[in-house]
Write a protein that holds these residues in place. Structure first.
Motif, PDB file in Angstrom:
ATOM      1  N   ILE A 191       0.824  -1.247   0.115  1.00  0.00           N
ATOM      2  CA  ILE A 191      -0.004   0.011  -0.101  1.00  0.00           C
ATOM      3  C   ILE A 191       1.050   1.249  -0.092  1.00  0.00           C
ATOM      4  O   ILE A 191       0.607   2.309  -0.731  1.00  0.00           O
ATOM      5  CB  ILE A 191      -1.061  -0.020   0.959  1.00  0.00           C
ATOM      6  N   ALA A 192       1.991   1.105   1.051  1.00  0.00           N
ATOM      7  CA  ALA A 192       3.081   2.374   0.779  1.00  0.00           C
ATOM      8  C   ALA A 192       3.331   2.732  -0.392  1.00  0.00           C
ATOM      9  O   ALA A 192       3.727   3.932  -1.036  1.00  0.00           O
ATOM     10  CB  ALA A 192       3.972   2.083   1.948  1.00  0.00           C
ATOM     11  N   LYS A 193       3.987   1.810  -1.332  1.00  0.00           N
ATOM     12  CA  LYS A 193       4.528   1.891  -2.624  1.00  0.00           C
ATOM     13  C   LYS A 193       3.261   2.176  -3.738  1.00  0.00           C
ATOM     14  O   LYS A 193       3.879   3.158  -4.512  1.00  0.00           O
ATOM     15  CB  LYS A 193       4.996   0.436  -2.983  1.00  0.00           C
ATOM     16  N   LEU A 194       2.322   2.005  -3.407  1.00  0.00           N
ATOM     17  CA  LEU A 194       1.128   2.433  -4.400  1.00  0.00           C
ATOM     18  C   LEU A 194       1.002   3.818  -4.088  1.00  0.00           C
ATOM     19  O   LEU A 194       0.740   4.625  -5.072  1.00  0.00           O
ATOM     20  CB  LEU A 194      -0.109   1.460  -4.218  1.00  0.00           C
ATOM     21  N   GLU A 195       0.831   4.222  -2.922  1.00  0.00           N
ATOM     22  CA  GLU A 195       0.642   5.511  -2.401  1.00  0.00           C
ATOM     23  C   GLU A 195       2.021   6.515  -2.948  1.00  0.00           C
ATOM     24  O   GLU A 195       1.557   7.509  -3.414  1.00  0.00           O
ATOM     25  CB  GLU A 195       0.675   5.778  -0.981  1.00  0.00           C
ATOM     26  N   ALA A 196       3.043   5.986  -3.021  1.00  0.00           N
ATOM     27  CA  ALA A 196       4.342   6.632  -3.319  1.00  0.00           C
ATOM     28  C   ALA A 196       4.150   6.849  -4.820  1.00  0.00           C
ATOM     29  O   ALA A 196       4.508   7.857  -5.347  1.00  0.00           O
ATOM     30  CB  ALA A 196       5.404   5.902  -3.070  1.00  0.00           C
ATOM     31  N   THR A 197       3.533   5.864  -5.600  1.00  0.00           N
ATOM     32  CA  THR A 197       3.619   5.871  -6.931  1.00  0.00           C
ATOM     33  C   THR A 197       2.635   6.867  -7.459  1.00  0.00           C
ATOM     34  O   THR A 197       2.800   7.559  -8.428  1.00  0.00           O
ATOM     35  CB  THR A 197       3.242   4.304  -7.565  1.00  0.00           C
TER      36      THR A 197
END
Length: 281
Positions: free
Chosen positions: A36-42
């Protein structure tokens, strides 16, 4: 990685917690959080907000799910259709629990001696539909009404009747009755029939087995499908039929993606299930 993050967000929206999401995806809770954190960053936006043990989705997350969710499941389903099923590939059969116990236990027990690479999961109809559309399941065996728009083959097998179960004689239509979740889209048509005849849903259970057991214990009459009556071997003296409720049935369907049927193994399993239901009618 982007598709992986979107899949995780979609499951999180359904499950509500990191732990349940991890269990469903067969990954750790920390792995869910990282995805989820990677998706938010993307995407450059916040998607979730902690709310005690639960996770609250932000407006941006809701918008993303609304816009991307259906397309994501369709893409995943199309990818699934291009996979070749060899003799040892797992075929996933996603079933209604009441149906697999009521109609398929003997047939599948015998079938497993012929093809051991079969995996059976049980869910409610909306999840079964989603799993077939996305390719998570090769075949769905479900009860209740299907959504208006779908992109799979639906083979109607029967309209399963209901009986009113109670441990005391019933000579007239009961005024209140135990039912299964009427908010479930596949059950929603039952509400109109009950309302038409002035029957109040006393309790909305998540399990027909639980409803039947409560009725047999004398708590209140319960509306139970034929498959549960068969599975629990409920005696005729506890089963009641009323002319007013004859229209109260639920369609039983086999659902599968069109290309899945091209696999001889999938086709054979579909035909085995259809034959087992036809024999039980």
């Amino acid at each position: 990685m982007l598709l992986e993050g979107i899949e995780t967000l979609l499951v999180l929206a359904e499950e509500g917690t990191m732990s349940r999401t991890g269990s469903r995806l067969y990954i750790s809770q920390s792995a869910v959080s990282k995805r989820i954190a990677k998706l938010e960053a993307t995407l450059g936006t916040k998607l979730i907000i902690p709310a005690g043990r639960l996770i609250k989705l932000t407006p941006d997350a809701h918008a993303l799910i609304k816009n991307v969710g259906p397309s994501f499941n369709e893409i995943r389903g199309l990818i699934f259709e291009h996979q070749n099923l060899d003799d040892q590939s797992i075929i996933t059969l996603d079933c209604s629990e009441t149906l697999v116990t009521g109609y398929l236990s003997d047939a599948l027990g015998q079938y497993f001696q012929y093809d051991k690479y079969i995996s059976i999961t049980t869910h409610h109809t909306p999840v079964i539909v989603e799993n077939v559309q996305s390719g998570k399941a090769s075949i769905g065996f479900c009860a209740g009404h299907l959504p208006a728009n779908y992109n799979f083959i639906a083979e109607h097998l029967m309209d399963e009747p209901f009986k009113v179960i109670f441990n005391q004689p019933l000579t007239t239509l009961p005024k209140a009755i135990v039912v299964n979740d009427l908010k479930n889209p596949s059950n929603i048509s039952q509400a109109a029939v009950l309302q038409k005849h002035g029957i109040t849903p006393l309790m909305e259970m998540d399990s027909y087995t639980a409803s039947a057991q409560l009725a047999l214990a004398g708590m209140a009459p319960a509306l139970v499908p034929k498959s549960i009556v068969k599975t629990l071997a409920i005696k005729d003296k506890f089963c009641f039929e009323f002319e007013e409720l004859v229209e109260l049935t639920r369609p039983i369907n086999l659902i599968y993606r069109q290309n899945s049927y091209k696999s001889p193994r999938v086709k054979t399993l579909i035909e085995t299930i259809a034959d087992a239901v036809a024999t039980a009618i």
